[in-house]
Design a protein around this motif. Structure first.
Motif, mmCIF file in Angstrom:
data_model
loop_
_atom_site.group_PDB
_atom_site.id
_atom_site.type_symbol
_atom_site.label_atom_id
_atom_site.label_comp_id
_atom_site.label_asym_id
_atom_site.label_seq_id
_atom_site.Cartn_x
_atom_site.Cartn_y
_atom_site.Cartn_z
ATOM 1 N N GLU A 181 0.769 -1.334 0.091
ATOM 2 C CA GLU A 181 0.093 0.079 -0.018
ATOM 3 C C GLU A 181 0.876 1.278 -0.001
ATOM 4 O OE1 GLU A 181 -2.569 -0.429 3.405
ATOM 5 O OE2 GLU A 181 -3.757 -1.837 2.451
ATOM 6 N N TRP A 182 0.298 2.315 -0.745
ATOM 7 C CA TRP A 182 1.094 3.517 -0.976
ATOM 8 C C TRP A 182 0.078 4.899 -0.808
ATOM 9 C CZ3 TRP A 182 -1.008 6.432 -4.642
ATOM 10 C CH2 TRP A 182 -1.814 5.830 -5.743
ATOM 11 N N ALA A 183 0.370 5.972 -0.308
ATOM 12 C CA ALA A 183 -0.160 7.222 -0.491
ATOM 13 C C ALA A 183 0.725 8.238 -1.002
ATOM 14 C CB ALA A 183 -1.013 7.310 0.757
ATOM 15 N N ILE A 184 0.153 9.267 -1.596
ATOM 16 C CA ILE A 184 0.868 10.386 -2.066
ATOM 17 C C ILE A 184 0.915 11.430 -0.762
ATOM 18 C CG2 ILE A 184 0.729 12.524 -3.657
ATOM 19 C CD1 ILE A 184 -0.387 10.750 -5.667
ATOM 20 N N HIS A 185 2.163 11.629 -0.215
ATOM 21 C CA HIS A 185 1.960 12.347 1.070
ATOM 22 C C HIS A 185 2.336 13.664 0.963
ATOM 23 C CE1 HIS A 185 2.124 8.967 4.212
ATOM 24 N NE2 HIS A 185 0.985 9.147 3.633
ATOM 25 N N ASP A 186 2.996 14.165 -0.449
ATOM 26 C CA ASP A 186 3.408 15.468 -0.632
ATOM 27 C C ASP A 186 3.410 15.752 -2.222
ATOM 28 O OD1 ASP A 186 4.117 18.107 -0.280
ATOM 29 O OD2 ASP A 186 6.122 17.665 0.526
ATOM 30 N N TYR A 187 3.588 16.940 -2.486
ATOM 31 C CA TYR A 187 3.563 17.001 -4.016
ATOM 32 C C TYR A 187 4.055 18.559 -4.228
ATOM 33 C CZ TYR A 187 -1.123 18.769 -3.509
ATOM 34 O OH TYR A 187 -2.051 19.400 -2.990
ATOM 35 N N GLU A 188 4.880 18.850 -5.416
ATOM 36 C CA GLU A 188 5.197 20.051 -5.669
ATOM 37 C C GLU A 188 5.177 20.299 -7.261
ATOM 38 O OE1 GLU A 188 8.969 20.292 -4.063
ATOM 39 O OE2 GLU A 188 10.178 19.601 -5.533
ATOM 40 N N GLY A 189 5.074 21.522 -7.861
ATOM 41 C CA GLY A 189 4.983 21.839 -9.206
ATOM 42 C C GLY A 189 3.818 21.715 -9.597
ATOM 43 N N PHE A 190 2.616 21.668 -9.018
ATOM 44 C CA PHE A 190 1.465 21.812 -9.635
ATOM 45 C C PHE A 190 0.551 23.050 -9.196
ATOM 46 C CE2 PHE A 190 2.417 17.203 -9.067
ATOM 47 C CZ PHE A 190 1.773 16.605 -10.315
ATOM 48 N N GLY A 191 1.155 23.939 -8.932
ATOM 49 C CA GLY A 191 0.532 25.342 -8.623
ATOM 50 C C GLY A 191 -0.411 25.108 -7.492
ATOM 51 N N GLY A 192 -1.631 25.665 -7.669
ATOM 52 C CA GLY A 192 -2.794 25.470 -6.678
ATOM 53 C C GLY A 192 -3.600 24.288 -6.714
ATOM 54 N N ILE A 193 -3.214 23.551 -7.622
ATOM 55 C CA ILE A 193 -3.905 22.184 -7.629
ATOM 56 C C ILE A 193 -3.670 21.156 -6.443
ATOM 57 C CG2 ILE A 193 -4.207 20.075 -9.245
ATOM 58 C CD1 ILE A 193 -5.269 22.722 -10.395
ATOM 59 N N ARG A 194 -4.907 20.719 -5.879
ATOM 60 C CA ARG A 194 -4.609 19.712 -4.823
ATOM 61 C C ARG A 194 -4.869 18.296 -5.307
ATOM 62 N NH1 ARG A 194 -3.754 22.077 -0.790
ATOM 63 N NH2 ARG A 194 -4.710 22.430 1.240
ATOM 64 N N LEU A 218 -3.803 28.322 -15.854
ATOM 65 C CA LEU A 218 -5.437 28.043 -16.330
ATOM 66 C C LEU A 218 -5.880 26.864 -15.438
ATOM 67 C CD1 LEU A 218 -4.930 28.380 -20.114
ATOM 68 C CD2 LEU A 218 -6.513 29.321 -18.857
ATOM 69 N N LEU A 219 -4.888 25.898 -14.954
ATOM 70 C CA LEU A 219 -5.450 24.821 -14.223
ATOM 71 C C LEU A 219 -5.811 25.251 -12.812
ATOM 72 C CD1 LEU A 219 -2.854 22.022 -14.787
ATOM 73 C CD2 LEU A 219 -5.322 22.020 -15.491
ATOM 74 N N ASP A 220 -5.191 26.499 -12.066
ATOM 75 C CA ASP A 220 -5.900 27.104 -11.143
ATOM 76 C C ASP A 220 -7.049 27.620 -11.390
ATOM 77 O OD1 ASP A 220 -3.315 26.176 -9.703
ATOM 78 O OD2 ASP A 220 -2.377 28.130 -9.549
ATOM 79 N N TYR A 221 -7.162 28.437 -12.394
ATOM 80 C CA TYR A 221 -8.234 29.231 -12.653
ATOM 81 C C TYR A 221 -9.534 28.310 -12.745
ATOM 82 C CZ TYR A 221 -11.522 32.426 -15.200
ATOM 83 O OH TYR A 221 -12.609 33.105 -15.521
ATOM 84 N N TYR A 222 -9.441 27.134 -13.428
ATOM 85 C CA TYR A 222 -10.244 26.108 -13.738
ATOM 86 C C TYR A 222 -10.337 24.881 -12.634
ATOM 87 C CZ TYR A 222 -11.789 28.022 -17.988
ATOM 88 O OH TYR A 222 -12.033 28.892 -19.337
ATOM 89 N N SER A 223 -9.971 25.175 -11.500
ATOM 90 C CA SER A 223 -9.959 24.211 -10.410
ATOM 91 C C SER A 223 -9.517 22.903 -10.738
ATOM 92 C CB SER A 223 -11.225 24.248 -9.704
ATOM 93 O OG SER A 223 -11.808 25.574 -9.387
ATOM 94 N N GLY A 224 -8.316 22.658 -11.668
ATOM 95 C CA GLY A 224 -8.124 21.486 -11.943
ATOM 96 C C GLY A 224 -8.604 20.755 -12.968
ATOM 97 N N ASP A 225 -9.513 21.590 -13.512
ATOM 98 C CA ASP A 225 -10.387 20.906 -14.818
ATOM 99 C C ASP A 225 -9.206 20.988 -16.158
ATOM 100 O OD1 ASP A 225 -11.972 20.112 -17.119
ATOM 101 O OD2 ASP A 225 -13.701 20.905 -15.837
ATOM 102 N N LEU A 226 -8.725 19.617 -16.350
ATOM 103 C CA LEU A 226 -7.646 19.716 -17.535
ATOM 104 C C LEU A 226 -8.524 20.041 -18.846
ATOM 105 C CD1 LEU A 226 -4.976 19.254 -18.137
ATOM 106 C CD2 LEU A 226 -5.426 16.737 -18.079
ATOM 107 N N ASP A 227 -9.705 19.488 -18.982
ATOM 108 C CA ASP A 227 -10.386 19.660 -20.246
ATOM 109 C C ASP A 227 -10.586 21.108 -20.675
ATOM 110 O OD1 ASP A 227 -10.259 16.837 -20.899
ATOM 111 O OD2 ASP A 227 -12.328 16.732 -19.765
ATOM 112 N N GLU A 228 -11.293 21.936 -19.559
ATOM 113 C CA GLU A 228 -11.559 23.217 -19.723
ATOM 114 C C GLU A 228 -10.263 24.079 -19.884
ATOM 115 O OE1 GLU A 228 -14.142 25.340 -19.500
ATOM 116 O OE2 GLU A 228 -15.538 23.371 -19.532
ATOM 117 N N ALA A 229 -9.190 23.674 -19.083
ATOM 118 C CA ALA A 229 -7.953 24.615 -19.223
ATOM 119 C C ALA A 229 -7.228 24.287 -20.681
ATOM 120 C CB ALA A 229 -6.752 24.090 -18.256
ATOM 121 N N GLN A 230 -7.428 23.175 -21.307
ATOM 122 C CA GLN A 230 -6.991 22.840 -22.526
ATOM 123 C C GLN A 230 -7.887 23.585 -23.676
ATOM 124 O OE1 GLN A 230 -3.998 20.824 -23.575
ATOM 125 N NE2 GLN A 230 -4.328 22.122 -25.467
#
Length: 176
Positions: free
Chosen positions: A57-70, A97-109
Motif C-alpha cells: 500500500e502507498w499514498a501520495i504524502h506530498d507534491y510540488e510543481g502543481f501550482g494551486g492544484i490539490r 489556467l489549471l488553477d483558474y479552472y480548479s484542476g479541470d484539465l479539459d477546460e484549461a486545454q
C-alpha cells in the motif's frame, strides 16, 4: 504544499503505508511528467525497497510543481501524469489556467486551444487594440476613451477573463 515556480518540475512524494504504520518514513520523490505506468513502476520499486516485507500500500504524502492544484493521497497516476504533462508543455500559463479552472484539465486545454486571444501588457491594451482595429475612431475623440473602464466592463460581464503571468504579461481569454 508548495507553489509552482519557473524551475520547479511536477513531482509527487509517494510513501509506503506499511512502513509509515510501523513508525518508519519510507518513500520516494517521483517525476510526475511521465507515463502513468512509469510512475507505477517507480512506486513498485519504492515498495520493494521498503523496510517492511511484502509492502503493497502507498499514498501520495506530498507534491510540488502543481501550482494551486490539490492532489489527494490516492490520486490516480493517469491524472497526475496528465496534469504534469500539461504543466510541462504550457509552463506558467498552463499552471495558472489549471488553477483558474480548479484542476479541470479539459477546460484549461479548451481555453488555450479555442479562447486564448493573446498576451498583452494589460487588458486595457487588448481592448484598445481590438477597438482600434474594428472601429473607426475620429481623431477628436481618441483622448476621451476610457480603455480601463471598457476593459473592466468586458471582464465584469464575463466576455473576457485574464491570467496574469508577470507584471506586464496578461493573457486574455474569451469568456464562455
Amino acid at each position: 504544499m508548495r507553489n509552482n515556480t519557473q524551475t520547479e518540475q511536477s513531482r509527487i512524494y509517494v510513501a509506503c503505508l506499511a512502513a509509515y504504520n510501523n513508525g518508519y518514513l519510507h518513500g520516494a520523490w517521483i517525476d510526475a511528467a511521465q507515463e502513468p505506468w512509469a510512475i507505477y513502476d517507480a512506486v513498485r520499486d519504492m515498495l520493494k525497497a521498503s523496510p517492511i516485507e511484502d509492502a503493497e500500500e502507498w499514498a501520495i504524502h506530498d507534491y510540488e510543481g502543481f501550482g494551486g492544484i490539490r492532489l489527494s493521497e490516492y490520486e490516480g497516476f493517469e491524472r497526475v501524469s496528465q496534469l504534469a504533462a500539461f504543466i510541462a508543455e504550457h509552463g506558467e500559463i498552463g499552471t495558472a489556467l489549471l488553477d483558474y479552472y480548479s484542476g479541470d484539465l479539459d477546460e484549461a486545454q479548451e481555453a488555450l486551444d479555442d479562447r486564448h486571444l493573446g498576451a498583452y501588457a494589460s487588458l486595457a491594451d487588448y481592448v484598445q487594440d481590438v477597438t482600434e482595429e474594428t472601429t473607426a475612431i475620429p481623431q477628436s475623440l481618441r483622448y476621451y476613451i476610457d480603455w480601463q473602464a471598457m476593459a473592466r466592463d468586458a471582464e465584469l460581464s464575463g466576455d473576457l477573463f485574464t491570467i496574469q503571468t508577470a507584471h506586464d504579461a496578461v493573457h486574455v481569454f474569451a469568456g464562455c
